[in-house]
Design an enzyme around this catalytic site. Structure first.
Site, PDB file in Angstrom:
ATOM      1  N   ASP A 121      33.957  -9.631 -25.985  1.00  0.00           N
ATOM      2  CA  ASP A 121      33.806 -11.084 -25.936  1.00  0.00           C
ATOM      3  C   ASP A 121      32.804 -11.435 -27.034  1.00  0.00           C
ATOM      4  O   ASP A 121      31.609 -11.167 -26.900  1.00  0.00           O
ATOM      5  CB  ASP A 121      33.280 -11.501 -24.553  1.00  0.00           C
ATOM      6  CG  ASP A 121      32.981 -13.007 -24.474  1.00  0.00           C
ATOM      7  OD1 ASP A 121      33.188 -13.711 -25.480  1.00  0.00           O
ATOM      8  OD2 ASP A 121      32.533 -13.455 -23.396  1.00  0.00           O
ATOM      9  N   TRP A 141      27.290 -13.974 -19.053  1.00  0.00           N
ATOM     10  CA  TRP A 141      28.697 -13.998 -19.463  1.00  0.00           C
ATOM     11  C   TRP A 141      29.394 -12.688 -19.118  1.00  0.00           C
ATOM     12  O   TRP A 141      30.533 -12.687 -18.651  1.00  0.00           O
ATOM     13  CB  TRP A 141      28.845 -14.345 -20.937  1.00  0.00           C
ATOM     14  CG  TRP A 141      28.589 -15.800 -21.165  1.00  0.00           C
ATOM     15  CD1 TRP A 141      27.574 -16.355 -21.887  1.00  0.00           C
ATOM     16  CD2 TRP A 141      29.336 -16.906 -20.619  1.00  0.00           C
ATOM     17  NE1 TRP A 141      27.650 -17.726 -21.832  1.00  0.00           N
ATOM     18  CE2 TRP A 141      28.715 -18.094 -21.058  1.00  0.00           C
ATOM     19  CE3 TRP A 141      30.460 -17.010 -19.794  1.00  0.00           C
ATOM     20  CZ2 TRP A 141      29.191 -19.370 -20.711  1.00  0.00           C
ATOM     21  CZ3 TRP A 141      30.922 -18.280 -19.443  1.00  0.00           C
ATOM     22  CH2 TRP A 141      30.301 -19.431 -19.911  1.00  0.00           C
ATOM     23  N   LYS A 152      31.709 -22.331 -30.327  1.00  0.00           N
ATOM     24  CA  LYS A 152      30.380 -21.961 -30.808  1.00  0.00           C
ATOM     25  C   LYS A 152      30.387 -21.810 -32.325  1.00  0.00           C
ATOM     26  O   LYS A 152      29.613 -22.452 -33.003  1.00  0.00           O
ATOM     27  CB  LYS A 152      29.892 -20.654 -30.167  1.00  0.00           C
ATOM     28  CG  LYS A 152      29.297 -20.799 -28.770  1.00  0.00           C
ATOM     29  CD  LYS A 152      30.299 -20.912 -27.669  1.00  0.00           C
ATOM     30  CE  LYS A 152      29.692 -21.129 -26.309  1.00  0.00           C
ATOM     31  NZ  LYS A 152      30.257 -20.266 -25.291  1.00  0.00           N
TER      32      LYS A 152
HETATM   33  C1  LIG Z   1      30.687 -19.933 -24.032  1.00  0.00           C
HETATM   34  C2  LIG Z   1      30.988 -18.529 -23.687  1.00  0.00           C
HETATM   35  C3  LIG Z   1      32.046 -18.181 -22.828  1.00  0.00           C
HETATM   36  C4  LIG Z   1      32.895 -19.203 -22.134  1.00  0.00           C
HETATM   37  O1  LIG Z   1      33.778 -19.784 -23.016  1.00  0.00           O
HETATM   38  P1  LIG Z   1      34.881 -20.831 -22.509  1.00  0.00           P
HETATM   39  O2  LIG Z   1      35.661 -21.044 -23.766  1.00  0.00           O
HETATM   40  O3  LIG Z   1      34.143 -22.042 -22.032  1.00  0.00           O
HETATM   41  O4  LIG Z   1      35.661 -20.198 -21.437  1.00  0.00           O
HETATM   42  C5  LIG Z   1      32.277 -16.841 -22.593  1.00  0.00           C
HETATM   43  N1  LIG Z   1      31.533 -15.880 -23.167  1.00  0.00           N
HETATM   44  C6  LIG Z   1      30.510 -16.176 -23.984  1.00  0.00           C
HETATM   45  C7  LIG Z   1      29.706 -15.069 -24.584  1.00  0.00           C
HETATM   46  C8  LIG Z   1      30.206 -17.502 -24.270  1.00  0.00           C
HETATM   47  O5  LIG Z   1      29.184 -17.804 -25.083  1.00  0.00           O
END
Ligand SMILES: *Cc1c(COP(=O)(O)O)cnc(C)c1O
Length: 359
Positions: A171, A102, A195
């Protein structure tokens, strides 16, 4: 009706009581005669939902008035672009840590917009880990330092956040609201909802309002944080239903003791699985011990063939979504806030049984 144990990494399990409440209110939201999905985002019913969702996030995260809470669209992946578009000035560098898949995606996107310095890179190391503060080679005058607090795919998590002169941008998609975090240490936090917060469709952004002032006039209006702050995330139609679900999930977190309690339960659930992994030689954890994620527990079996059988037999017993990400293989048990502890116990029991029969 039979609910399974859903170990999927995202979209992921939601609290059953939240789903039930949404079901109860689906056809006739609070006597309005329509669903929350069908009504104006300027209605008084929706407005109450919107305000409660913001207030819940503020209360749970302990945010001061320096911060704005935004509900945007485009996912965490959209934030990979929006962050540098808003925060990096002409010719300025942004520092990024590469901790895995990521972080690498965030870096790739930032590179299309800004000059990127990779402050530390352990993205391909095995056992998986995230950088330590002592690894960081920061740029003087950088626009910000970006970290990925939990690498959903490898299962490595930052336990101690780094400090830097530049604002810290995180993030937190896969570990937001899973543990207490000192929000004041961050300039900006973002997370896709699917999540730990609710269904896909809404992206949470918590931003220091001063930081949002940096944006240049060349950035399209829709992609400025400032626009959404000024309009309380109602500049255009927000993802109303996803925000409603996020509101119910945050209400659930509050009534279950907030982040201290979430962290305690998450810690206990994760420990049960890591203890099972460490009990012998049969299972091998993918992440290095000090960096093991409390959200995504990743491990290997002695062979890929055994891994396939493990996943298939677990599925037969109602334990779904255990297959590791297609880019890395192995097993991944995602055990977010809403994942029930009984499901962890069931997996631990199955691991022991599987080893006895296939060891
Ligand atoms: C799932 C995830 C993403 C991507 O998220 P989207 O909403 O599908 O763009 C980005 N960073 C992390 C750490 C993730 O777990």
């Amino acid at each position: 009706m039979k609910r399974v144990y859903n170990f999927g990494a995202g979209p992921a399990v939601l609290p059953e009581s939240v789903l039930q409440e949404a079901q109860n209110e689906l056809l006739d939201y609070r006597g309005s005669g329509m669903s929350i999905m069908e009504m104006s985002h300027r209605s008084k019913e929706y407005d109450a939902v919107h305000e409660e969702a913001i207030a819940n996030i503020r209360e749970i995260m302990g945010l001061s008035s320096d911060y704005a809470v935004l509900f945007l669209t485009g996912g965490a992946s959209g934030q990979f672009a929006m962050v540098p578009m808003n925060l990096v000035g002409d010719g300025q560098f942004a520092d990024y840590t590469n901790s895995g898949s990521w972080a690498a995606k965030a870096i790739k996107e930032a590179g299309t917009i800004a000059r990127v310095n990779i402050a530390a890179d352990c993205g391909k190391e095995l056992p998986a880990r995230v950088p330590d503060e002592s690894d960081l080679k920061l740029t003087k005058g950088a626009a910000y330092l970006h970290i990925t607090t939990n690498e959903t795919i490898s299962g490595a998590q930052w336990k101690i956040f780094p400090s830097s002169e530049a604002p810290l941008v995180a993030d937190m998609s896969s570990d937001i609201l899973s543990r207490p975090v000192d929000a004041d240490r961050f300039g900006l936090i973002y997370a896709g909802a699917q999540k730990n917060l609710g269904p896909a469709g809404v992206t949470l952004v918590v931003i220091n309002k001063d930081l949002a002032e940096r944006v240049s006039d060349s950035v399209p209006i829709m992609f400025r944080y400032k626009t959404h702050i000024e309009n309380n995330s109602l500049y255009n139609t927000p993802p109303c239903f996803s925000i409603y679900m996020l509101m119910l999930v945050t209400r659930w977190i509050k009534s279950n003791g907030g982040l201290t309690s979430m962290a305690e339960i998450n810690e206990r659930k994760a420990r049960k699985l890591y203890d099972a992994i460490d009990a012998g030689e049969y299972f091998t954890g993918t992440a290095a011990r000090e960096y093991r994620s409390n959200m995504n527990v990743t491990f290997r079996l002695p062979s890929e063939e055994l891994e396939s059988r493990f996943i298939a037999e677990a599925s037969d017993r109602g334990m779904k979504g255990l297959k590791g990400h297609r880019s890395v293989g192995g097993i991944r048990a995602s055990i977010y806030n809403a994942f029930p502890e009984e499901g962890v116990d069931a997996l631990v029991a199955f691991m022991k049984e599987f080893e006895r029969e296939n060891g």
